[in-house]
Design an enzyme around this catalytic site. Structure first.
Site, PDB file in Angstrom:
ATOM      1  N   GLU A 153      -1.926  -1.405  -5.835  1.00  0.00           N
ATOM      2  CA  GLU A 153      -3.209  -0.819  -6.213  1.00  0.00           C
ATOM      3  C   GLU A 153      -3.061  -0.085  -7.535  1.00  0.00           C
ATOM      4  OE1 GLU A 153      -6.839   1.636  -4.009  1.00  0.00           O
ATOM      5  OE2 GLU A 153      -4.836   1.582  -3.136  1.00  0.00           O
TER       6      GLU A 153
ATOM      7  N   ASP B  98      -3.094   1.535   7.156  1.00  0.00           N
ATOM      8  CA  ASP B  98      -2.262   1.181   6.010  1.00  0.00           C
ATOM      9  C   ASP B  98      -1.936  -0.308   5.978  1.00  0.00           C
ATOM     10  OD1 ASP B  98      -2.249   3.850   5.256  1.00  0.00           O
ATOM     11  OD2 ASP B  98      -0.461   4.297   6.436  1.00  0.00           O
TER      12      ASP B  98
ATOM     13  N   ASP C 147       0.856  -1.183   0.000  1.00  0.00           N
ATOM     14  CA  ASP C 147       0.000   0.000   0.000  1.00  0.00           C
ATOM     15  C   ASP C 147       0.895   1.236   0.000  1.00  0.00           C
ATOM     16  OD1 ASP C 147      -2.645   1.345   0.323  1.00  0.00           O
ATOM     17  OD2 ASP C 147      -1.739   2.017   2.205  1.00  0.00           O
TER      18      ASP C 147
END
Length: 397
Positions: free
Chosen positions: A272, A354, A187
């Protein structure tokens, strides 16, 4: 995997004569590109299409005119190569992968020239370009692969005035790494550059912030100089460019080390699928996002994974990784940016925002890999939703 073509970039220090020759070459490359683009654009308005062979014939005709006779003073190889680059630009445009090609600017465009094997000589570690009597004084910061012979050589000068030569070679040392079962979710963020599903957090070095005061001082000095081509303004502009170059060098070095480590340690890396181009439109966060260089991180990660037989899975950007409990799968209604830790109402687990997002990305990436949605899951499923969205719907209570 077949042979890997790899570019090795080195800094070099040209003599006065070499610098003058290369500067002339850069100017001629830009001139030929713009002339060919203008010719192709005019033909486009007449519903005609001009290809590389026709622009090559035009180049021969231009060299015979009195006005463009100076094109004969530099090597013809970079001039032919710039026509090939223009052909590639139009191919990307017709395939809807890029916008219509733009004209090159003397002040803003990158200064570079590409030489193929007929335009240079490489012997005993010494590189000599066409139209030059002496080899380039290259700083060999790392050796070329054993037995490697450059197929193309690109010479460039950056905005800070530094000279670089990039050699494209077959690198036989790049081979797939031994397979492993390790997988990690990553992330990206601003407080921490990366948060891994293992719980590890990698600090954001904030390279631009470290030099912000020096950069602001140099930019103020540049703003005070009279506009034009004066020597004082040129020196001030060069000082600003040097600071920017130092920031970019540190950032790139850090990202290379991070991505190499992730690829070596993990078989599968899940990230992502962020649209950084849209995110930097947020005026409050644009500077910090640009400094974090998320797009460059992804680019480096993907090509290194391809080299070494690893897999990178990009999860759909609409997947609610931050709002989803990684333990029970409960989806929270809201999750403002200022909330860094939260407790799931269903199972009572307290999450670091996170770390929880990274764990959800890893689980989602494995699901995507299992259902065969590919490395970049898009609208490939029958109902128009990506595999990631379907997985999120299944997990909602």
């Amino acid at each position: 995997m077949g042979r890997v073509k790899r570019a090795f970039k080195y800094r070099f220090y040209p003599t006065g004569a070499q610098a003058a020759e290369l500067s002339r070459t850069f100017g001629c490359v830009r001139k030929v590109y713009n002339l060919a683009l203008a010719a192709r654009t005019q033909a486009w308005t007449r519903q005609e299409r001009v290809n590389y062979n026709q622009t090559s014939a035009l180049l021969t005709a231009w060299k015979k005119t009195e006005e463009l006779a100076f094109l004969n003073d530099v090597s013809s190889v970079p001039l032919q190569q710039t026509l090939r680059h223009l052909q590639s630009a139009f191919a990307n445009f017709f395939s809807k992968r890029a916008k219509y090609p733009r004209f090159k600017s003397r002040k803003k465009s990158r200064k570079s020239a590409e030489y193929t094997t007929s335009g240079f000589r490489f012997r005993d570690g010494r590189l000599t370009l066409a139209k030059m009597a002496e080899p380039l004084d290259i700083v060999w910061s790392r050796p070329l692969p054993t037995g490697a012979k450059p197929s193309t050589v690109t010479v460039s000068q950056d905005s800070a005035g530094r000279w670089f030569v990039s050699m494209l070679c077959d690198d036989l040392t790049v081979k797939p790494l031994s397979a492993t079962d390790a997988a990690v979710g990553v992330d990206v963020g601003l407080n921490h550059l990366l948060t891994l599903s293992t719980g590890e957090k990698i600090a954001n070095p904030r390279h631009e912030r470290r030099d912000r005061a020096r950069l602001a001082k140099a930019q103020r000095a540049l703003a005070r100089k009279a506009k034009g081509d004066g020597a004082n303004r040129r020196k001030a502009r060069l000082e600003v460019a040097k600071i920017h170059a130092r920031i970019a060098d540190r950032r790139r070095d850090g990202l290379h080390k991070l991505t190499t480590r992730l690829v070596r340690e993990n078989q599968t890396i899940v990230i992502e699928d962020l649209t950084v181009r849209n995110m930097v439109r947020n005026r409050s966060l644009a500077r910090a996002i640009s400094d974090a260089a998320w797009a460059e991180f992804r680019s480096l990660l993907e090509y290194k994974a391809q080299w070494y037989g690893r897999e990178v899975i990009a999860v759909d950007r609409f997947f609610p990784s931050s709002k989803l409990c990684s333990v029970c799968g409960t989806l929270q209604d809201k999750m403002p940016l200022h909330v860094r830790t939260w407790t799931c109402a269903a199972c009572g687990t307290t999450h670091d925002r996170d770390v929880n997002a990274a764990r959800n990305l890893l689980a989602a990436g494995r699901a995507v890999s299992a259902c065969g949605a590919g490395v970049r899951p898009q609208r490939r499923t029958p109902d128009g939703q990506s595999a990631m969205k379907q997985e999120a719907l299944r997990r909602e209570p």
